[in-house]
Design a protein around this motif. Structure first.
Motif, PDB file in Angstrom:
ATOM      1  N   CYS A 264       0.809  -1.215   0.000  1.00  0.00           N
ATOM      2  CA  CYS A 264       0.000   0.000   0.000  1.00  0.00           C
ATOM      3  C   CYS A 264       0.842   1.265   0.000  1.00  0.00           C
ATOM      4  O   CYS A 264       0.529   2.241  -0.696  1.00  0.00           O
ATOM      5  CB  CYS A 264      -0.915   0.006   1.228  1.00  0.00           C
ATOM      6  SG  CYS A 264      -2.214  -1.243   1.182  1.00  0.00           S
ATOM      7  N   LYS A 265       1.921   1.280   0.801  1.00  0.00           N
ATOM      8  CA  LYS A 265       2.727   2.486   0.988  1.00  0.00           C
ATOM      9  C   LYS A 265       1.793   3.653   1.317  1.00  0.00           C
ATOM     10  O   LYS A 265       1.022   3.583   2.250  1.00  0.00           O
ATOM     11  CB  LYS A 265       3.585   2.747  -0.243  1.00  0.00           C
ATOM     12  CG  LYS A 265       4.593   1.623  -0.494  1.00  0.00           C
ATOM     13  CD  LYS A 265       5.515   1.921  -1.642  1.00  0.00           C
ATOM     14  CE  LYS A 265       6.516   0.777  -1.818  1.00  0.00           C
ATOM     15  NZ  LYS A 265       7.429   1.006  -2.954  1.00  0.00           N
ATOM     16  N   ALA A 266       1.859   4.742   0.577  1.00  0.00           N
ATOM     17  CA  ALA A 266       0.975   5.879   0.854  1.00  0.00           C
ATOM     18  C   ALA A 266       0.176   6.252  -0.382  1.00  0.00           C
ATOM     19  O   ALA A 266      -0.247   7.389  -0.539  1.00  0.00           O
ATOM     20  CB  ALA A 266       1.788   7.068   1.355  1.00  0.00           C
ATOM     21  N   ASP A 267      -0.031   5.304  -1.285  1.00  0.00           N
ATOM     22  CA  ASP A 267      -0.801   5.525  -2.500  1.00  0.00           C
ATOM     23  C   ASP A 267      -2.260   5.176  -2.228  1.00  0.00           C
ATOM     24  O   ASP A 267      -2.577   4.020  -1.908  1.00  0.00           O
ATOM     25  CB  ASP A 267      -0.244   4.648  -3.627  1.00  0.00           C
ATOM     26  CG  ASP A 267      -1.021   4.807  -4.933  1.00  0.00           C
ATOM     27  OD1 ASP A 267      -1.963   5.623  -4.971  1.00  0.00           O
ATOM     28  OD2 ASP A 267      -0.672   4.114  -5.903  1.00  0.00           O
ATOM     29  N   PRO A 268      -3.184   6.135  -2.317  1.00  0.00           N
ATOM     30  CA  PRO A 268      -4.587   5.854  -2.006  1.00  0.00           C
ATOM     31  C   PRO A 268      -5.164   4.671  -2.781  1.00  0.00           C
ATOM     32  O   PRO A 268      -5.920   3.881  -2.223  1.00  0.00           O
ATOM     33  CB  PRO A 268      -5.295   7.165  -2.379  1.00  0.00           C
ATOM     34  CG  PRO A 268      -4.253   8.219  -2.173  1.00  0.00           C
ATOM     35  CD  PRO A 268      -2.963   7.566  -2.602  1.00  0.00           C
ATOM     36  N   MET A 269      -4.828   4.537  -4.066  1.00  0.00           N
ATOM     37  CA  MET A 269      -5.375   3.427  -4.835  1.00  0.00           C
ATOM     38  C   MET A 269      -4.870   2.090  -4.300  1.00  0.00           C
ATOM     39  O   MET A 269      -5.637   1.141  -4.143  1.00  0.00           O
ATOM     40  CB  MET A 269      -5.015   3.554  -6.320  1.00  0.00           C
ATOM     41  CG  MET A 269      -5.747   2.520  -7.181  1.00  0.00           C
ATOM     42  SD  MET A 269      -5.433   2.673  -8.952  1.00  0.00           S
ATOM     43  CE  MET A 269      -3.833   1.896  -9.082  1.00  0.00           C
ATOM     44  N   ARG A 270      -3.583   2.021  -3.981  1.00  0.00           N
ATOM     45  CA  ARG A 270      -3.039   0.785  -3.440  1.00  0.00           C
ATOM     46  C   ARG A 270      -3.654   0.464  -2.073  1.00  0.00           C
ATOM     47  O   ARG A 270      -3.864  -0.705  -1.740  1.00  0.00           O
ATOM     48  CB  ARG A 270      -1.520   0.891  -3.311  1.00  0.00           C
ATOM     49  CG  ARG A 270      -0.772   0.887  -4.631  1.00  0.00           C
ATOM     50  CD  ARG A 270       0.707   0.742  -4.380  1.00  0.00           C
ATOM     51  NE  ARG A 270       1.482   0.672  -5.601  1.00  0.00           N
ATOM     52  CZ  ARG A 270       2.720   0.174  -5.670  1.00  0.00           C
ATOM     53  NH1 ARG A 270       3.300  -0.268  -4.578  1.00  0.00           N
ATOM     54  NH2 ARG A 270       3.358   0.147  -6.815  1.00  0.00           N
ATOM     55  N   ILE A 271      -3.916   1.487  -1.301  1.00  0.00           N
ATOM     56  CA  ILE A 271      -4.483   1.267   0.023  1.00  0.00           C
ATOM     57  C   ILE A 271      -5.885   0.668  -0.087  1.00  0.00           C
ATOM     58  O   ILE A 271      -6.235  -0.257   0.656  1.00  0.00           O
ATOM     59  CB  ILE A 271      -4.499   2.590   0.822  1.00  0.00           C
ATOM     60  CG1 ILE A 271      -3.068   2.994   1.185  1.00  0.00           C
ATOM     61  CG2 ILE A 271      -5.359   2.462   2.076  1.00  0.00           C
ATOM     62  CD1 ILE A 271      -2.945   4.368   1.794  1.00  0.00           C
ATOM     63  N   VAL A 272      -6.697   1.165  -1.007  1.00  0.00           N
ATOM     64  CA  VAL A 272      -8.051   0.631  -1.169  1.00  0.00           C
ATOM     65  C   VAL A 272      -7.996  -0.806  -1.697  1.00  0.00           C
ATOM     66  O   VAL A 272      -8.735  -1.680  -1.227  1.00  0.00           O
ATOM     67  CB  VAL A 272      -8.888   1.525  -2.101  1.00  0.00           C
ATOM     68  CG1 VAL A 272     -10.291   0.964  -2.262  1.00  0.00           C
ATOM     69  CG2 VAL A 272      -8.965   2.947  -1.545  1.00  0.00           C
ATOM     70  N   ILE A 273      -7.114  -1.074  -2.660  1.00  0.00           N
ATOM     71  CA  ILE A 273      -6.947  -2.447  -3.154  1.00  0.00           C
ATOM     72  C   ILE A 273      -6.464  -3.348  -2.028  1.00  0.00           C
ATOM     73  O   ILE A 273      -6.941  -4.477  -1.860  1.00  0.00           O
ATOM     74  CB  ILE A 273      -5.968  -2.480  -4.337  1.00  0.00           C
ATOM     75  CG1 ILE A 273      -6.547  -1.711  -5.532  1.00  0.00           C
ATOM     76  CG2 ILE A 273      -5.656  -3.922  -4.741  1.00  0.00           C
ATOM     77  CD1 ILE A 273      -5.581  -1.554  -6.687  1.00  0.00           C
ATOM     78  N   GLY A 274      -5.522  -2.853  -1.241  1.00  0.00           N
ATOM     79  CA  GLY A 274      -5.023  -3.627  -0.107  1.00  0.00           C
ATOM     80  C   GLY A 274      -6.111  -3.943   0.899  1.00  0.00           C
ATOM     81  O   GLY A 274      -6.134  -5.029   1.494  1.00  0.00           O
ATOM     82  N   THR A 275      -7.037  -3.011   1.078  1.00  0.00           N
ATOM     83  CA  THR A 275      -8.162  -3.249   1.977  1.00  0.00           C
ATOM     84  C   THR A 275      -9.001  -4.422   1.488  1.00  0.00           C
ATOM     85  O   THR A 275      -9.384  -5.305   2.273  1.00  0.00           O
ATOM     86  CB  THR A 275      -9.041  -1.990   2.072  1.00  0.00           C
ATOM     87  OG1 THR A 275      -8.253  -0.895   2.536  1.00  0.00           O
ATOM     88  CG2 THR A 275     -10.212  -2.212   3.021  1.00  0.00           C
ATOM     89  N   ALA A 276      -9.293  -4.443   0.187  1.00  0.00           N
ATOM     90  CA  ALA A 276     -10.088  -5.539  -0.381  1.00  0.00           C
ATOM     91  C   ALA A 276      -9.370  -6.871  -0.244  1.00  0.00           C
ATOM     92  O   ALA A 276      -9.973  -7.881   0.147  1.00  0.00           O
ATOM     93  CB  ALA A 276     -10.397  -5.247  -1.851  1.00  0.00           C
TER      94      ALA A 276
END
Length: 474
Positions: free
Chosen positions: A90-102
């Motif tokens: 995820c790091k601090a990329d919002p898109m990666r964070i949302v994908i990581g949540t899923a």
């Protein structure tokens, strides 16, 4: 008369559990017992219950030992590297964070317990969302929808309820549905991409260094990805001061936004068994493979797996007792529900109520829709599992739909498979206790979560239904 009494029994059951006047277990036992007496067949109640218990015993055993098995796997740290890997991704990329949540919610959902899934997911992801000022309803919506797709696992509840209500094998429902459910999970990931890109556009493309300005009291410092256990993390440092890159274990405790919140799981808990990690991973892969290949009945597989996992990871008896006790509440609630359902389904079937209700329903459904009863069930599962509990839908409504479908030559298995497609929406229902764990930990208003999530959950459910029809499963 039996038709009216049958619908009255279901309505009474639904009203009482939706108004929380009775627990599902008590309602499943007492209401059908009273109606059995009302139709003049009270003397046969014992026969109905014993027959039902004998039929449902394998399902209860599967649920009991599956909960123990995956609970032990979480305890010993099988999923810890996955949690840390997702956070590094995820790091601090919002898109990666949302994908990581899923992805995180989907993986942790393997234990079949929604509350556990939400506790781990929110504790791991909440600090990232909060620090970067991301929308928290995105987190709760994606987590709930991903968990809803995974909630269809045989030990998750709905599939077992469908198998129980229609007296079919849970594996015969779930295994053929795997391709459609995989498409549904892919849809959740794509949804996460869309929502993540929206958040990225709103907030901008961030890096760990750029995230330093997001906290007025403290700044966030990115740790180097040196390949050590900590990986890329956000750490706290005094405002204006240089941060230190760390890659080792967390040392701070209880500071609210400390590192342990980023882990989601206590990295120092006494139940960890790092030396046995590959054994536990191999055992889990072998167990799931054996289940998919149907090498043995699912209850037997989980019984053997739970016994082996406990013996190897906790060779001392006091430790084994402690692990079993830690998961006893979930085991008792789920298995108790299954055995209580024996009374409800036994009375509904034994008295002839379900047959009379099915006859009435068949007459009410246009002949052109009869051969498509599985699809009708799939569509109805969305609103019905949202506005009523899984107990109410699977034990009260599904048997009637299955009987109506059988009159038109539709297999009960097809109806059962279609009945689980509404679960992505169901997991955001106000009747699901786990959703309150989710919104409570995320500090999100339930109304906000509902308004945001429902449309996406409905879309995901329809994708699963469409895939099932396209693949010829439903």
């Amino acid at each position: 008369m039996l038709t009216i009494l049958g619908f009255a029994m279901i309505a009474t059951f639904l009203v009482l559990i939706m108004m929380k006047k009775m627990s599902p277990i008590a309602a499943l036992v007492l209401i059908p017992a009273l109606f059995c007496v009302a139709v003049g067949q009270g003397a046969k109640l014992g026969d109905y219950v014993i027959e039902g218990v004998g039929t449902l015993a394998p399902t209860a055993a599967m649920l009991m030992f599956a909960i123990v098995y995956f609970g032990v796997m979480i305890d010993v740290g099988l999923f810890d590297p996955i949690v840390r890997g997702i956070l590094r991704f995820c790091k601090a990329d919002p898109m990666r964070i949302v994908i990581g949540t899923a992805l995180l919610a989907a993986v942790v959902s393997l234990d079949g317990d929604g509350s556990t899934t939400f506790m781990i997911t929110v504790s791991a992801m909440y600090p990232l969302y909060k620090r970067l000022k991301m929308s928290l309803v995105v987190m709760t919506g994606v987590a709930a929808t991903a968990n809803g797709v995974m909630n269809t696992l045989p030990w998750g509840g709905p599939t077992a309820r469908a198998a129980t209500a229609l007296k079919v094998d849970a594996a015969d429902i779930f295994v053929p549905m795997i391709p459609a459910l995989a498409v549904g999970l892919l849809a959740v990931v794509l949804l996460a991409c869309v929502l993540g890109r929206r958040e990225r556009k709103r907030l901008g493309m961030l890096t760990l260094d750029e995230a330093l300005v997001t906290e007025p009291e403290t700044v966030l410092v990115g740790a180097g990805s040196s390949g050590s256990g900590g990986g890329d993390r956000l750490t706290k440092a005094p405002k204006g001061g240089p941060g230190t890159a760390t890659g080792g274990a967390d040392t701070g405790e209880g500071e609210g936004d400390g590192d342990e919140e980023f882990k989601g799981l206590d990295p120092h808990r006494s139940t960890l068994r790092p030396k046995l990690y590959w054994f536990n991973a191999g055992l889990t892969v072998a167990l799931l493979a054996a289940m998919i290949l149907e090498l043995m009945p699912i209850p037997v597989l989980f019984l053997l797996g739970a016994a082996l996992a406990l013996t190897v990871n906790f060779p001392h008896m006091p430790d084994q007792r402690a692990r079993i006790a830690a998961h006893a509440d979930n085991v008792l609630n789920v298995s108790g529900m299954v055995f209580a359902a024996a009374v409800f389904t036994g009375v509904l079937t034994g008295t002839g109520m379900v047959e009379h209700m099915a006859d009435w329903l068949v007459g009410a459904i246009p002949d052109a829709m009869g051969p498509h009863m599985a699809i009708v069930t799939g569509v109805l599962s969305l609103p019905l599992t949202y506005f009523m509990s899984n107990d109410g839908f699977y034990f009260g409504v599904l048997p009637v739909l299955a009987e109506a479908g059988a009159a038109h030559g539709v297999s009960p298995l097809e109806v059962a498979r279609a009945s689980i497609v509404g679960q992505p929406l169901h997991m955001s229902s106000p009747l699901v206790p786990a959703v309150y764990v989710l919104v409570g930990m995320a500090k999100v208003e339930f109304g906000d979560h509902t308004r945001f999530t429902v449309k996406w959950a409905v879309l995901t459910s329809l994708v699963v239904l469409g895939a099932g029809i396209l693949f010829g499963i439903i």
